[in-house]
Design a protein around this motif. Structure first.
Motif, mmCIF file in Angstrom:
data_model
loop_
_atom_site.group_PDB
_atom_site.id
_atom_site.type_symbol
_atom_site.label_atom_id
_atom_site.label_comp_id
_atom_site.label_asym_id
_atom_site.label_seq_id
_atom_site.Cartn_x
_atom_site.Cartn_y
_atom_site.Cartn_z
ATOM 1 N N THR A 100 0.841 -1.192 0.000
ATOM 2 C CA THR A 100 0.000 0.000 0.000
ATOM 3 C C THR A 100 0.877 1.243 0.000
ATOM 4 N N ILE A 101 0.604 2.140 -0.923
ATOM 5 C CA ILE A 101 1.319 3.415 -0.983
ATOM 6 C C ILE A 101 0.286 4.527 -1.080
ATOM 7 N N ASP A 102 0.748 5.760 -0.967
ATOM 8 C CA ASP A 102 -0.153 6.913 -1.068
ATOM 9 C C ASP A 102 -0.249 7.395 -2.515
ATOM 10 N N PHE A 103 -1.411 7.930 -2.849
ATOM 11 C CA PHE A 103 -1.636 8.534 -4.160
ATOM 12 C C PHE A 103 -2.123 9.966 -3.963
ATOM 13 N N LEU A 104 -1.557 10.902 -4.703
ATOM 14 C CA LEU A 104 -1.990 12.294 -4.691
ATOM 15 C C LEU A 104 -3.082 12.445 -5.740
ATOM 16 N N ILE A 105 -4.292 12.760 -5.289
ATOM 17 C CA ILE A 105 -5.452 12.857 -6.179
ATOM 18 C C ILE A 105 -5.830 14.326 -6.317
ATOM 19 N N GLU A 106 -5.833 14.787 -7.551
ATOM 20 C CA GLU A 106 -6.168 16.180 -7.840
ATOM 21 C C GLU A 106 -7.385 16.217 -8.771
ATOM 22 N N ARG A 107 -8.381 16.983 -8.366
ATOM 23 C CA ARG A 107 -9.595 17.155 -9.167
ATOM 24 C C ARG A 107 -9.830 18.644 -9.389
ATOM 25 N N PRO A 108 -10.311 19.000 -10.569
ATOM 26 C CA PRO A 108 -10.549 20.423 -10.850
ATOM 27 C C PRO A 108 -11.495 21.055 -9.828
ATOM 28 N N GLN A 110 -11.210 21.315 -6.657
ATOM 29 C CA GLN A 110 -11.221 20.721 -5.325
ATOM 30 C C GLN A 110 -9.811 20.738 -4.740
ATOM 31 N N VAL A 111 -9.762 20.617 -3.433
ATOM 32 C CA VAL A 111 -8.476 20.579 -2.742
ATOM 33 C C VAL A 111 -7.831 19.215 -2.968
ATOM 34 N N PRO A 112 -6.571 19.165 -3.381
ATOM 35 C CA PRO A 112 -5.906 17.865 -3.562
ATOM 36 C C PRO A 112 -5.917 17.065 -2.262
ATOM 37 N N GLU A 113 -6.050 15.758 -2.386
ATOM 38 C CA GLU A 113 -6.014 14.896 -1.208
ATOM 39 C C GLU A 113 -5.092 13.718 -1.459
ATOM 40 N N VAL A 114 -4.572 13.174 -0.370
ATOM 41 C CA VAL A 114 -3.695 12.004 -0.420
ATOM 42 C C VAL A 114 -4.448 10.822 0.170
ATOM 43 N N LYS A 115 -4.568 9.741 -0.599
ATOM 44 C CA LYS A 115 -5.293 8.562 -0.150
ATOM 45 C C LYS A 115 -4.440 7.326 -0.377
ATOM 46 N N PRO A 116 -4.518 6.335 0.536
ATOM 47 C CA PRO A 116 -3.751 5.103 0.367
ATOM 48 C C PRO A 116 -4.440 4.170 -0.636
ATOM 49 N N GLY A 117 -3.630 3.414 -1.349
ATOM 50 C CA GLY A 117 -4.141 2.417 -2.285
ATOM 51 C C GLY A 117 -3.172 1.256 -2.374
ATOM 52 N N ARG A 118 -3.723 0.055 -2.516
ATOM 53 C CA ARG A 118 -2.875 -1.133 -2.613
ATOM 54 C C ARG A 118 -2.675 -1.506 -4.084
ATOM 55 N N ILE A 119 -1.399 -1.722 -4.441
ATOM 56 C CA ILE A 119 -1.073 -2.071 -5.826
ATOM 57 C C ILE A 119 -1.263 -3.570 -6.008
ATOM 58 N N ILE A 120 -2.315 -3.940 -6.717
ATOM 59 C CA ILE A 120 -2.565 -5.356 -7.001
ATOM 60 C C ILE A 120 -1.717 -5.803 -8.186
ATOM 61 N N ARG A 121 -1.683 -4.989 -9.217
ATOM 62 C CA ARG A 121 -0.874 -5.297 -10.396
ATOM 63 C C ARG A 121 -0.294 -3.997 -10.928
#
Length: 418
Positions: A100-108, A110-121
């Motif tokens: 599991t690592i963090d991902f920086l998610i940016e949406r027009p 909106q305030v950018p947020e950092v969320k964890p995600g597990r790399i399956i492949r």
């Protein structure tokens, strides 16, 4: 520095920086070159690990030679490894598969947020270009298909986030580190056994792809007369993935036997005015059954750079114009589908087969004719001065490798009035 010396056992040793000669490169006109460089070694008694990170990206690993040029030290190489998988986003994703690592998610808006995600492949399955060339076209097609993300197939990354599995990356991955055993440049590593401690400047030599050179010529004729000025250029193209600073460069001309896949070669054609009050910047000599051209000074050949140097500037070359008619030359549209026997039985064969008269320019490659230098194969472009003193293009063609004292005959087009 671009090298590291790591003992396999014992305390960490740092390589001693020493002044050494710059690289030397011999470029062949068959899309490869030979690189010679210097690797300063500070060996400890026993097993040493030496890492060199200043190679090209198209090095042929089985061509590598590491030796003492003075012949005083015998280098016992226990193992040699070449890696050309510098760290990239896809590679790091593969190193963190199942984690599991963090991902920086940016949406027009909106305030950018950092969320964890597990790399399956990760989607990383691309092999090196060298491996694709070695194992054939079907292997290359398969690997590109498996590459998926960025490789043209369907094997995209799979990420689990918020209890859902999605294809593709949800945002910019934020890796905690480069991961173990990653490299940033193509790297050669040796395990060297030394009977005693000592220092030496070892010579490294290897064959590499991604380099080529070619010759081309500009022939400028006056408004009237049978003389012309011939200017010859050498164009070097470096696509090897490495810059060679202050390098000694040689160019080998001839058909050297080299097993290699077909490759498209390209070169730029820019021109500049040159001075005539200077000595040649390229010298030539016979070497084995080929010809070797050497630049008279060192120069920096940058990666992805096309460099040109002038090697011929001859004035007053006598070049006669001749006209040639080949009546036996076949008119392909007229005789398409005919067998050779049927063609020869035609009454007009040899009279109506060809309606064009060729224009040829012919000159002797001799010292008496201001030349006398072996001419590498290349393109010859002809220009002629008009009454307004402007140059007009009058044709071009290719010549093969031409020894000195041979006759050069070049087809430039078809005569209009003949």
């Amino acid at each position: 520095m671009n090298y590291y010396l790591l003992p396999a056992v014992g305390a960490m040793l740092l390589a001693t920086a020493r002044t050494f000669a710059g690289p030397a490169v011999t470029i062949y006109n068959q899309n490869f070159g030979v690189v010679r460089d210097t690797v300063p070694l500070d060996l400890q008694a026993g097993e040493n690990e030496v890492r060199f990170t200043d190679t090209t990206a198209h090095l042929e690993p089985d061509s590598v030679i590491l030796r003492d040029p003075a012949g005083q030290t015998e280098l016992t190489i226990l193992e040699q490894n070449y890696r050309n998988d510098p760290a990239s986003q896809l590679l790091l994703l593969s190193l963190f598969e199942g984690k599991t690592i963090d991902f920086l998610i940016e949406r027009p808006g909106q305030v950018p947020e950092v969320k964890p995600g597990r790399i399956i492949r990760s989607g990383y399955a691309m092999h090196s270009q060298a491996a694709m060339q070695r194992y054939g076209q079907n292997y290359a097609i398969t690997q590109r298909a498996l590459g998926g993300y960025g490789g043209g197939g369907d094997n995209q990354p799979m990420i689990e986030m918020d209890g859902q599995i999605r294809f593709g990356l949800p945002g910019q991955p934020l890796f905690p580190s480069l991961g173990d055993d990653t490299i940033l440049q193509p790297t050669l590593t040796w395990k060297i056994d030394a009977s005693a401690a000592g220092k030496l400047d070892a010579e490294l030599a290897y064959v590499t792809g991604g380099m080529s050179w070619e010759a081309d010529y500009n022939a400028v004729a006056p408004e009237q007369g049978d003389t012309l000025d011939l200017i010859g250029w050498i164009t070097m193209d470096n696509q090897s993935g490495k810059t060679f600073p202050d390098a000694k460069i040689k160019l080998m001309a001839g058909d050297v036997s080299k097993i290699q896949p077909d490759a498209e070669m390209s070169a730029g054609y820019s021109r500049r005015e040159s001075r005539n009050d200077r000595s040649p910047v390229v010298t030539e000599k016979a070497f084995d059954d080929y010809h070797l051209y050497s630049l008279d000074r060192t120069t920096t050949l940058r990666d992805r750079e096309t460099k040109q140097v002038e090697f011929i500037h001859a004035r007053g070359v006598r070049a006669t114009r001749i006209y040639l008619y080949d009546g036996a030359r076949l008119d392909e549209p007229r005789y398409r589908g005919y067998s050779v026997e049927n063609i020869r039985s035609q009454a007009d064969y040899g009279t109506l087969s060809n309606s064009k008269v060729w224009v040829m320019r012919e000159f002797a490659n001799t010292a008496a004719n201001q030349l006398g230098l072996p001419l590498p194969a290349g393109r010859v472009r002809f220009y002629q001065q008009d009454v307004d003193r402007q140059l007009e293009f009058t044709g071009e063609n290719l010549i093969d490798h031409t020894p000195k004292d041979e006759l050069v005959r070049v087809y430039t087009g078809n005569a209009f009035d003949l």
